[in-house]
Design an enzyme around this catalytic site. Structure first.
Site, PDB file in Angstrom:
ATOM      1  N   SER A 168     -41.771 -14.716 -28.316  1.00 32.51           N
ATOM      2  CA  SER A 168     -41.368 -13.251 -28.646  1.00 32.51           C
ATOM      3  C   SER A 168     -41.763 -12.743 -26.669  1.00 32.51           C
ATOM      4  CB  SER A 168     -41.225 -12.710 -29.436  1.00 32.51           C
ATOM      5  OG  SER A 168     -40.886 -11.592 -29.748  1.00 32.51           O
ATOM      6  N   ASP A 186     -31.396 -15.409 -33.889  1.00 33.55           N
ATOM      7  CA  ASP A 186     -32.407 -14.329 -33.262  1.00 33.55           C
ATOM      8  C   ASP A 186     -32.027 -12.944 -33.700  1.00 33.55           C
ATOM      9  OD1 ASP A 186     -34.586 -12.944 -32.158  1.00 33.55           O
ATOM     10  OD2 ASP A 186     -35.433 -15.240 -31.679  1.00 33.55           O
ATOM     11  N   HIS A 210     -36.056 -15.233 -35.949  1.00 35.12           N
ATOM     12  CA  HIS A 210     -36.768 -14.747 -34.985  1.00 35.12           C
ATOM     13  C   HIS A 210     -37.588 -15.893 -34.139  1.00 35.12           C
ATOM     14  CE1 HIS A 210     -37.981 -13.051 -31.747  1.00 35.12           C
ATOM     15  NE2 HIS A 210     -39.238 -12.163 -32.187  1.00 35.12           N
TER      16      HIS A 210
END
Length: 513
Positions: free
Chosen positions: A233, A451, A481
């Site tokens: 991320s 995502d 995610h």
């Protein structure tokens, strides 16, 4: 990133997805590279003081904290000294909290650093829980993570207390009147003042660039000639910035759930509105609902809660912003979708308890009313990174576009553009991060087509901006995610081969569900 939709890694274990592989793989010449003598870190072309580079961390068993128990005996903790101001490396230092578990096998490669996103996620707290997901990597790497500057045990910043944080949840995040607009901006300004008061000089030195330089000193102190790194991320932006600053020191870098390096602050919010709407459409379809009608139903529900917050079993009210936050959390993982169905059903019946519990999970609020610091650290770091500061008038002009992108997520993310860094006391550093890394070793960049928080398109952009022969894209046609550890044998095998053997897959390889 946004106030409500942060780029934080979500625990990857337990997702039950069927996966297969598509596309070929090839050995990119990475071979069985191992660490040699660590090359000295420099800044501005000058070697760092020996007091920094000759550190030997005093590793000892990790201790329990006020909010978490001590991890097992395999885990050791230490403190690394880094410059407060990297332009003055011989000046004042701050301490970074580190955690590690030594490689279990005899054929050790080096230390593998992990950043779990946010920005602001604690690596010291998160690494032990993630170890099972990367158990195969643990055979040949020391697993290492840390609390970045301004986070957790590393000079963590607290901008407001628990009572103030709870009170702020009643502020209307999609203001409908001039009075609500003033209250919204006043709350943002109060938050900024609290950060400045608590952090002092540190507030200007918690940027992604600062942390990338910390990583290179960490690499040297740990004894690695090259950096081995797994960024998730926001950790992908950090990895890209590191590769740009230190291309010759790139060993094997994995960037999973990739933040688009070409998007500015407003564009990131648009991307996230699209990404979460896409995930919501997929969720609604999976429950047999028409996505357009289902989206409208949820948007209408949020409008009703804006007018009349709902009662909950705890006695607290479910406000519109808390309801929104509760909807966001389950979309991070496909196996959490049933909890969203249950929470929406009970909310429609007038009980906000389940959505409130989901929002509390996202906001790191425990049963005693204590809030974690990740949301505050996220804002502190990102507002130092981002130059863009849309005014209230500019954000209002953008609202129709945000609402067209998503009637559910657009209004919150559009307003957030004005409130996130309003009246911030230090200027931002860049419109978009520089991640070009000519001459670096191949970097594995992973995009997940489903995502919600870091939409798939960002992976291709990152691979392209890293440069030809550097960025290598791997696609997973999945949900949630991130990709590694989320149920794809194809993704996991490709990443493991890259990190353990130096096998670089063919750029554009696709792992199907």
């Amino acid at each position: 990133m946004g106030r409500f939709v942060r780029w934080a890694a979500v625990a990857a274990a337990g997702v039950l997805l069927a996966a297969g592989c598509g596309g070929g793989s090839s050995d990119g010449g990475g071979g069985e590279e191992r660490s040699g003598g660590a090359r000295p870190t420099t800044t501005g072309g000058k070697a760092l003081p020996a007091a920094l580079t000759s550190q030997r961390p005093d590793w000892e068993r990790c201790k329990a904290t006020a909010h978490s128990s001590a991890p097992g005996r395999d885990w050791q903790c230490a403190t690394l000294k880094v410059p407060l101001d990297w332009s003055r490396p011989g000046g004042e230092t701050i301490g970074l909290a580190l955690i590690r578990s030594r490689a279990r096998g005899g054929d050790r490669i080096g230390s593998l650093l992990f950043n779990f996103g946010g920005p602001g996620a604690s690596g010291v707290a998160g690494m032990p829980g993630y170890a099972a997901t990367v158990s195969l990597l643990r055979e040949r790497y020391d697993l290492v993570s840390w609390d970045p500057r301004g986070v957790g045990a590393s000079e963590g910043v607290r901008c407001r207390g628990d009572k103030e944080t709870q009170a702020a949840e009643a502020v209307d995040a999609t203001p409908d009147t001039p009075a609500e607009e003033r209250a919204y901006l006043r709350d943002a300004a109060d938050f900024a003042k609290g950060c400045e008061k608590d952090a002092g000089d540190l507030l200007a030195h918690v940027s992604t660039t600062d942390t990338a330089r910390d990583m290179d000193l960490m690499r040297q102190v740990l004894g690695d000639d090259k950096l081995y790194y797994f960024g998730i991320s926001y950790g992908t932006e950090l990895g890209g910035v590191y590769a740009h600053l230190f291309p010759k020191r790139v060993g094997r870098l994995v960037l999973d759930a990739v933040v688009d390096p070409g998007a500015d602050m407003v564009d990131h919010r648009k991307n996230q509105a699209r990404g979460f709407q896409h995930a919501l459409d997929n969720y609604l379809t999976s429950t047999g609902q028409d996505p357009e009608r289902g989206t409208r139903r949820i948007a209408d529900l949020l409008d009703r809660i804006d007018t009349r917050p709902l009662e909950t079993y705890s006695g607290r009210k479910l406000t519109q912003v808390l309801a929104f936050t509760g909807i966001v959390l389950p979309l991070y993982r496909e196996d959490s979708w049933p909890s969203l169905t249950s929470a929406l059903d009970t909310t429609e019946r007038g009980d906000g308890s389940e959505l409130l519990a989901l929002a509390d999970g996202y906001n790191e609020r425990d049963s005693s009313g204590h809030y974690g610091l990740l949301p505050q650290a996220q804002r502190v770091i990102s507002c130092l990174d981002d130059k863009q500061r849309p005014t209230l008038a500019e954000a209002k002009r953008l609202l129709p576009e945000f609402e067209r992108i998503s009637p559910v997520f657009g209004p919150f993310l559009g307003w957030d553009a004005a409130g996130w860094c309003h009246d911030w006391p230090v200027p931002g550093q860049y419109e978009t991060p520089e991640v070009s890394a000519p001459g670096a070793a191949p970097v594995l960049v992973i995009g997940n087509t489903g995502d919600p928080a870091t939409p798939y398109e960002g992976a291709r952009r990152m691979a392209d901006e890293l440069g030809k022969g550097v960025g290598v894209e791997l696609t997973w046609k999945g949900e949630g995610h991130g990709a590694y550890g989320n149920g794809s044998d194809c993704v996991d095998a490709t990443v493991n081969a890259y990190l353990l053997k130096g096998t670089v897959p063919q750029d554009g390889k696709v792992c199907a569900r």
